[in-house]
Design a protein around this motif. Sequence first.
Motif, PDB file in Angstrom:
ATOM      1  N   ALA A  96      34.148  46.764  30.880  1.00 29.59           N
ATOM      2  CA  ALA A  96      35.293  46.747  30.003  1.00 29.59           C
ATOM      3  C   ALA A  96      36.377  47.762  30.204  1.00 29.59           C
ATOM      4  N   SER A  97      35.970  49.100  30.637  1.00 29.09           N
ATOM      5  CA  SER A  97      36.640  50.236  30.794  1.00 29.09           C
ATOM      6  C   SER A  97      36.913  50.582  32.586  1.00 29.09           C
ATOM      7  N   ALA A  98      36.599  49.561  33.440  1.00 30.63           N
ATOM      8  CA  ALA A  98      36.492  49.916  34.523  1.00 30.63           C
ATOM      9  C   ALA A  98      38.082  49.643  35.152  1.00 30.63           C
ATOM     10  N   GLU A  99      38.486  50.521  36.020  1.00 31.71           N
ATOM     11  CA  GLU A  99      39.898  50.222  36.597  1.00 31.71           C
ATOM     12  C   GLU A  99      40.090  48.868  37.132  1.00 31.71           C
ATOM     13  N   PHE A 100      41.301  48.297  36.754  1.00 28.10           N
ATOM     14  CA  PHE A 100      41.605  46.895  37.309  1.00 28.10           C
ATOM     15  C   PHE A 100      41.592  46.735  38.591  1.00 28.10           C
ATOM     16  N   ASP A 101      42.034  47.527  39.658  1.00 26.33           N
ATOM     17  CA  ASP A 101      42.110  47.484  40.927  1.00 26.33           C
ATOM     18  C   ASP A 101      40.615  47.455  41.404  1.00 26.33           C
ATOM     19  N   ALA A 102      39.772  48.089  40.806  1.00 23.04           N
ATOM     20  CA  ALA A 102      38.335  48.056  41.244  1.00 23.04           C
ATOM     21  C   ALA A 102      37.689  46.841  40.838  1.00 23.04           C
ATOM     22  N   VAL A 103      37.851  46.112  39.770  1.00 22.76           N
ATOM     23  CA  VAL A 103      37.414  45.098  39.218  1.00 22.76           C
ATOM     24  C   VAL A 103      37.841  43.873  40.229  1.00 22.76           C
ATOM     25  N   VAL A 104      39.124  44.025  40.673  1.00 29.75           N
ATOM     26  CA  VAL A 104      39.641  43.034  41.520  1.00 29.75           C
ATOM     27  C   VAL A 104      38.970  42.879  42.798  1.00 29.75           C
ATOM     28  N   ARG A 105      38.737  44.046  43.342  1.00 34.27           N
ATOM     29  CA  ARG A 105      38.168  44.279  44.744  1.00 34.27           C
ATOM     30  C   ARG A 105      36.755  43.661  44.682  1.00 34.27           C
ATOM     31  N   MET A 106      36.014  43.857  43.633  1.00 34.51           N
ATOM     32  CA  MET A 106      34.564  43.755  43.633  1.00 34.51           C
ATOM     33  C   MET A 106      34.406  42.058  43.592  1.00 34.51           C
ATOM     34  N   VAL A 107      35.290  41.462  42.596  1.00 34.70           N
ATOM     35  CA  VAL A 107      35.403  40.216  42.133  1.00 34.70           C
ATOM     36  C   VAL A 107      35.953  39.143  43.235  1.00 34.70           C
ATOM     37  N   ALA A 108      37.309  39.355  43.832  1.00 34.65           N
ATOM     38  CA  ALA A 108      37.698  38.723  44.819  1.00 34.65           C
ATOM     39  C   ALA A 108      37.108  38.128  45.824  1.00 34.65           C
ATOM     40  N   PRO A 109      36.285  38.796  46.579  1.00 31.84           N
ATOM     41  CA  PRO A 109      35.267  38.235  47.881  1.00 31.84           C
ATOM     42  C   PRO A 109      34.463  36.978  47.314  1.00 31.84           C
ATOM     43  N   ALA A 110      33.802  37.126  46.070  1.00 33.14           N
ATOM     44  CA  ALA A 110      33.009  36.047  45.582  1.00 33.14           C
ATOM     45  C   ALA A 110      34.012  34.866  45.290  1.00 33.14           C
TER      46      ALA A 110
END
Length: 207
Positions: free
Chosen positions: A184-198
């Motif tokens: 919920a509080s993770a940095e947006f760009d970090a979330v994108v980096r983790m989710v995008a490959p999947a």
Amino acid sequence: MTAPSPPPRRRGRPPRAEAGNGPGARERIVAAARAEFAERGYDKASIRAIARGADVDPALVHHYFGPKEQVFAAAVEVAFAPALPAPDVLLEGDREHAGERITRFILGVWENPVTREPVLAILRSAVANETAAGVFRDLVTHRLMLRIAGGLGIPDAQLRSEIAAAHLVGVVMLRHVIKVEPLASAEFDAVVRMVAPAVQRHLEGGG
């Protein structure tokens, strides 16, 4: 012969049936519907309350939209409008970064409170009522997923696009609705980096 005098002008606010026919009535009805569905949910929202919020006669709501289901559909489309360009975002540009583009775009819609809150309100109604869920499902299927699948050109394109959407919606629900930490509080760009490959794997058409 003396011409009859015109009827005296009425003072005060005109009746709703008159006021509602002016410019912007349709937009006021949609705005009132969004507010009513957000506050009360699909089951408890009423045409009468929507008309009251828009300052129009209930008959005008029926005139523009028909039954409550269609009023909800109009409210859904307006609330969901920021996400509707998603197929263009995905399909324009190279395929190698399609997952990153669509992930950033969809999650970005939810990062902005201005675009997030109306969609969240509509989503709550869709989760709680099957009629509302059907309206929401129809919009998502025909305005988003079929367009995306049609442009992928891979085996099982519709299934793959829906799995990618499910992945993104799951992230959105945990981050913004259930608010699970640390997501919920993770940095947006970090979330994108983790989710995008999947998401990229779902859309590539590989094994």
